[in-house]
Design a protein around this motif. Structure first.
Motif, PDB file in Angstrom:
ATOM      1  N   GLN A 284     -14.565  19.910  13.691  1.00  0.00           N
ATOM      2  CA  GLN A 284     -13.173  19.723  13.275  1.00  0.00           C
ATOM      3  C   GLN A 284     -12.471  18.608  14.041  1.00  0.00           C
ATOM      4  O   GLN A 284     -11.260  18.654  14.270  1.00  0.00           O
TER       5      GLN A 284
ATOM      6  N   THR B 146      -7.437  14.197  11.174  1.00  0.00           N
ATOM      7  CA  THR B 146      -6.779  15.497  11.310  1.00  0.00           C
ATOM      8  C   THR B 146      -5.327  15.237  11.726  1.00  0.00           C
ATOM      9  O   THR B 146      -4.904  14.092  11.908  1.00  0.00           O
TER      10      THR B 146
ATOM     11  N   ARG C 250      -6.493  21.575  10.316  1.00  0.00           N
ATOM     12  CA  ARG C 250      -7.025  20.836   9.173  1.00  0.00           C
ATOM     13  C   ARG C 250      -6.368  21.306   7.878  1.00  0.00           C
ATOM     14  O   ARG C 250      -6.157  20.507   6.964  1.00  0.00           O
TER      15      ARG C 250
END
Length: 974
Positions: free
Chosen positions: A372, A397, A663
């Motif tokens: 992520q 992100t 996210r």
């Protein structure tokens, strides 16, 4: 374990052989024709070269009574003249307009007017005086109106519809212009007769309205940030090659100044048999078909022509960084220049792309997406004849700068160059590609597509058949050497920033008088095509009691269909609980991919699945949460066991949750920047009101307060709910049921989920406009109207109406709004069947047009809705299309099960197509008129409109109905 898995794959894919010499070109003659083929070719393709140089590629397969056919020309925007960019694309559009034999009522009279138009366009292009140009254009418009009285629009589409064609279209790119049709195999003689005539003497009639359609297509590209990024990348990578010097759709200047003479020159130069290919896959006898093709196209004469030449690009010695600004979300695109597709390093380039990203275990997948650190990231090779690109895309992100995104991607390239990737990754990639090749050869349409691309790309088919074997020879050191050779500081990076577009270009709307379409007329050629004999296929309807095997595993129903073609399996656990029961369940489903167990990390789980060429993922929809597990049957038990163990032993990861929430927040913000998402939200608002399915979401505050504990609980409890188990694979039902009983524990009694949130479609009782401002060149308008509950007895009429009214290029909507009035590039109108018996049908119409055409475009759609023209010939075509589609449709594989489940949702226990087929011939014009009068004509609609408030007329929107300006928060619910 690795050896066993690999040997199983080689066993399952019998056409793959270790020995390279198993793939050789051979030659054979049958029925007086010589063809070449490659040994051990899974699609059994035959390659013919006729006397005039025409290439014919045939790949027979008997599964469906249809054929996918392409007529491909090895010419595209790369070969456009520098003074007339966009020409190949123009020409593609004009090849639908007919010849001197069809598309015309009186060719001799029409020809005189068309020659006047040709000459006027040459005057128009040479003049620089705006006043003079406008006067010339008035003459073009006036004479076009006269010429159109002798023209019949869309005869090509009508002929194809009459023979039961689907997907009739064409496309142009750098090195190919391709015309595509999917037709019943019984109509092959008709198809060949039409195609042979199509390319004999094309007539560029109804030109100025089609030119407007291309203008509209250009405007759509001006509204697309992704297309602007693509063009910017190519223009900086290729300074001496037409890949970068010109775009496929062309410049505005050239679009404003078309030359019919130059278009005809291009046709005469490149549309010659020695530069063309006919590629067909499907249900036919190749020995018979080649004779027919030769006879149909033998009139074509070969002609020598100079191929495109270019200067070599100067090496890039430092990074080139460019910016593109627009309303869509931010992203980074990076491109490295590679050799053309015949270079020995191209095979390595393909593998490099998969090592970087394969959706599961690539460097970008594991190190950036799964951790992520980026919202999205991918890499792939874009290989053309003269050059290639290693293409990277990445999205940030929340709170990440584009420079940070670029550095993260470049860091993974450094890892590649230093060999910092799993030694087993190459083997795993090859195993998964083998699985993909099985899918590729299953459908006749896929076979034809791959063969067509190989032809236009001038690739040796032997290398394509031997592709996996060739990949198998590559070693890790080869990948590292390739990366260090090509991936240096020699890239172009495009930073896509969010902001108001600085684009000022726009193609102004000219004054166009609607042209005649003569939709109720027919040429003698069309009549002759209708008279060609064809043996129609008989429809094959499903018998749910025979075609689906049923059993029980605990309280769950098991539905299976056996795969008798190969060793692929697809397993689904379909749980009757979705977001309408629990909004947090969707996040729980996403959370799974980022979690490990007490013995394996999430990265190790991904590798374990990928190494056995299997895959799993979980998706939560409105009413169902579905677990998908697919792969090779040899590894069925391993895959299912691995999934079950993963779910049973998931461990919470607070950092992963924090990243997941971040996210999601970023994805939410990005969706608010996407005009398609906005239009989708407006449509849902129009159907259900202020509280609707689209904006039924957790608030941002609720999202940030979710804990790992509640998500893990939802994951662990999912198996307690009502479920249907769906299996498609080579094993018969008793065996698979026995295996699943050991692997998948189903409770004897299911838990009851939270009550489902219900949304009821609203009835439109007055005209209303829902408007949202967006920085764009065009305006996008949808018409929405809910009507009445599902009725099986109306399905035949609904299908006929859609074909007749607005469902294709031969429909009234397309012919009127695009062909006659040149108001849009894309337009349609459908009466949509609901998914559930308690839901309403609804009408959805669409026009995407320049803002200065908004008034005319909306008026035209409303006129069609309120006063639908009655054309008996078009009605017969629409009815025939419905019958032909059903006659040649073969519902197979797990689609059988989903057809059954969809019918159950509509309260039907049989194949709905049978009722439609039996009643469609009874439909008459009175039925259609009554349908339209009772449900659509002069009725209230909700208009969903996305456009720039600076450009669109508020006054014109008010004329449509009461205008409600919606904020993004109202649309999205967050």
């Amino acid at each position: 374990m690795k050896k066993k898995s690999l040997s199983a794959l080689f066993f399952l894919i019998s056409f793959i052989s270790i020995a390279q010499n198993q793939f050789e070109w051979k030659q054979e003659s049958k029925n007086g024709y010589t063809y070449k083929y490659v040994t051990n070719d899974p699609v059994k393709a035959r390659f013919y070269t006729l006397k005039n140089g025409l290439t014919v590629i045939l790949s027979p397969t008997k599964k469906d009574p249809r054929i996918q056919a392409y007529v491909a020309i090895k010419a595209g925007s790369k070969t456009d003249p520098a003074t007339n960019t966009g020409l190949a694309h123009y020409l593609e559009h004009m090849l639908f307009k007919g010849t001197d034999k069809y598309g015309s009522l009186d060719w001799e009279k029409e020809k005189i007017e068309l020659e006047k138009i040709d000459a006027l366009y040459e005057q128009y292009n040479k003049s620089k005086d705006d006043t003079v140009r406008k006067e010339i254009y008035k003459k073009i418009d006036s004479i076009s109106g006269v010429a159109s009285k002798y023209a019949i629009a869309n005869e090509y589409d009508k002929m194809m519809s009459a023979m039961g064609a689907q997907g009739t279209n064409a496309f142009t790119s750098f090195e190919q212009t391709v015309y595509t049709d999917d037709v019943p195999s019984s109509a092959i003689d008709k198809y060949l007769a039409v195609q042979a005539e199509r390319f004999r003497n094309p007539v560029f009639r109804i030109f100025h309205t089609e030119l407007e359609a291309v203008y509209e297509e250009k405007n759509r590209s001006l509204d697309s940030d992704s297309e602007k990024v693509f063009d910017e990348l190519f223009s900086n990578l290729f300074k001496k090659h037409n890949y970068g010097l010109q775009t496929t759709i062309g410049t505005i200047e050239h679009l404003k100044n078309p030359s019919l003479i130059e278009i005809r020159k291009y046709f005469n130069k490149y549309y010659v048999p020695n530069n063309m290919g006919i590629i067909i896959s499907g249900d036919f006898n190749p020995d018979e078909l080649i004779v027919k093709i030769d006879k149909a196209f033998s009139y074509m004469q070969p002609k020598a022509f100079e191929k495109y030449t270019f200067q070599q690009e100067e090496p890039l010695t430092h990074p080139i960084i460019k910016e593109v600004v627009g309303p869509d979300a931010e992203s980074v695109t990076i491109g490295f220049r590679l050799p053309g597709n015949k270079d020995k390093d191209v095979l390595l380039a393909d593998l490099v792309g998969k090592i970087l990203t394969n959706g599961k275990t690539g460097l970008l997948d594991l190190n950036l997406v799964k951790k992520q650190r980026l919202l999205r990231a991918s890499a792939f090779t874009y290989t053309l004849i003269d050059h290639g690109i290693l293409y990277f895309y990445a999205a940030p992100t929340e709170g990440q700068s584009l420079d940070e995104v670029k550095k993260l991607v470049l860091n993974e390239i450094e890892n590649l160059k230093n060999g910092k990737f799993d030694d087993n990754l190459i083997t795993a990639i090859i195993n998964n590609i083998k699985k993909e090749k099985i899918y590729e050869s299953e459908k006749y349409s896929n076979r034809a597509s791959v063969l067509m691309d190989a032809f236009t790309s001038e690739l040796d088919w032997k290398n394509q058949v031997a592709y996996i074997n060739n990949l198998s020879t590559i070693k890790k050191e080869d990948i590292v050497n390739f990366a260090n050779k090509y991936l240096k500081d020699n890239y172009v990076a495009i930073l896509k920033k969010k902001g108001e577009s600085q684009l000022t270009e726009k193609i102004e709307k000219p004054q166009i008088t609607p042209v005649e379409t003569n939709a109720d007329k027919q040429s003698e050629f069309v009549k002759s095509i209708d008279n060609i004999a064809s043996n129609n296929s008989k429809p094959v309807f499903l018998d749910f009691n025979k075609d689906i095997q049923k059993s029980k595993i605990g309280a769950a129903e098991l539905l299976t269909v056996q795969n008798k073609d190969n060793q692929i399996f697809r397993l689904r656990y379909r749980y009757k609980i979705g977001t309408l029961n629990d909004l947090k369940l969707a996040l729980a489903s996403q959370y799974i991919q980022f979690l490990g167990t007490n013995t394996m990390s999430s990265e190790e789980i991904a590798k374990a699945f990928y190494n056995i060429a299997c895959n799993f993922y979980v998706r939560t929809g409105e009413e169902y949460t579905t677990v998908y597990i697919e792969g090779l049957q040899e590894n069925f038990e391993k895959a299912v066991k691995l999934y079950e163990e993963t779910i049973a032993n998931l461990q919470a990861d607070e950092e992963a949750l924090k990243g997941l929430i971040a996210r999601n927040l970023k994805a939410r913000n990005d969706s608010k920047s996407n005009k398609r998402s906005i239009l989708q939200g407006l449509t849902s608002y129009a159907m259900y009101g202020p509280e609707n399915k689209f904006n039924y979401n957790l608030s941002n505050e609720e999202l940030t307060q979710i804990t790992s504990k509640e998500l893990i609980e939802r994951i662990k409890k999912i198996n307690n709910y009502e479920q249907t188990i769906i299996y498609y694979g080579p094993i018969e039902i008793n065996t698979i049921a026995s295996q699943l009983k050991k692997l998948h524990k189903v409770p004897t009694q299911f838990s009851t989920p939270n009550p489902k949130k219900e949304f009821v479609q609203i009835q439109q009782n007055k005209n209303q406009v829902l408007f949202t401002n967006y920085d764009m060149v065009q305006s996008e308008t949808r018409w929405i109207r809910n009507t009445e509950k599902y009725n099986l007895n109306k399905e035949a009429l609904v299908n006929v109406f859609n074909n007749y009214f607005g469902g294709g290029m031969g429909s009234l909507v397309f012919q009127t709004i695009r062909e006659s009035k040149a108001l849009a590039y894309s337009t349609y109108g459908y009466y949509v069947t609901p998914q559930k018996s308690n839901e309403d049908y609804y009408y959805i119409g669409y026009v995407g047009s320049q803002v200065d055409k908004f008034k005319e475009a909306t008026s035209s759609m409303n006129e069609l809705l309120n006063n639908t023209p009655q054309i008996s010939g078009n009605l017969e075509l629409a009815k025939n299309q419905v019958r032909k589609d059903i006659e040649t449709q073969r519902i197979t594989q797990d689609d059988i099960i989903f057809t059954y489940l969809n019918a159950k949702d509509l309260g039907v226990d049989k194949d709905i197509r049978k009722d439609i087929y039996q009643t469609v011939t009874k439909i008459n014009m009175d039925d259609l008129v009554t349908f339209e009068k009772n449900l659509l004509a002069n009725k209230p609609y909700t208009y969903a409109i996305v456009a720039s408030e600076k450009n669109i007329s508020m006054e014109e929107m008010n004329k449509l109905g009461e205008v409600k300006i919606l904020t993004l928060n109202e649309i999205f619910g967050f």
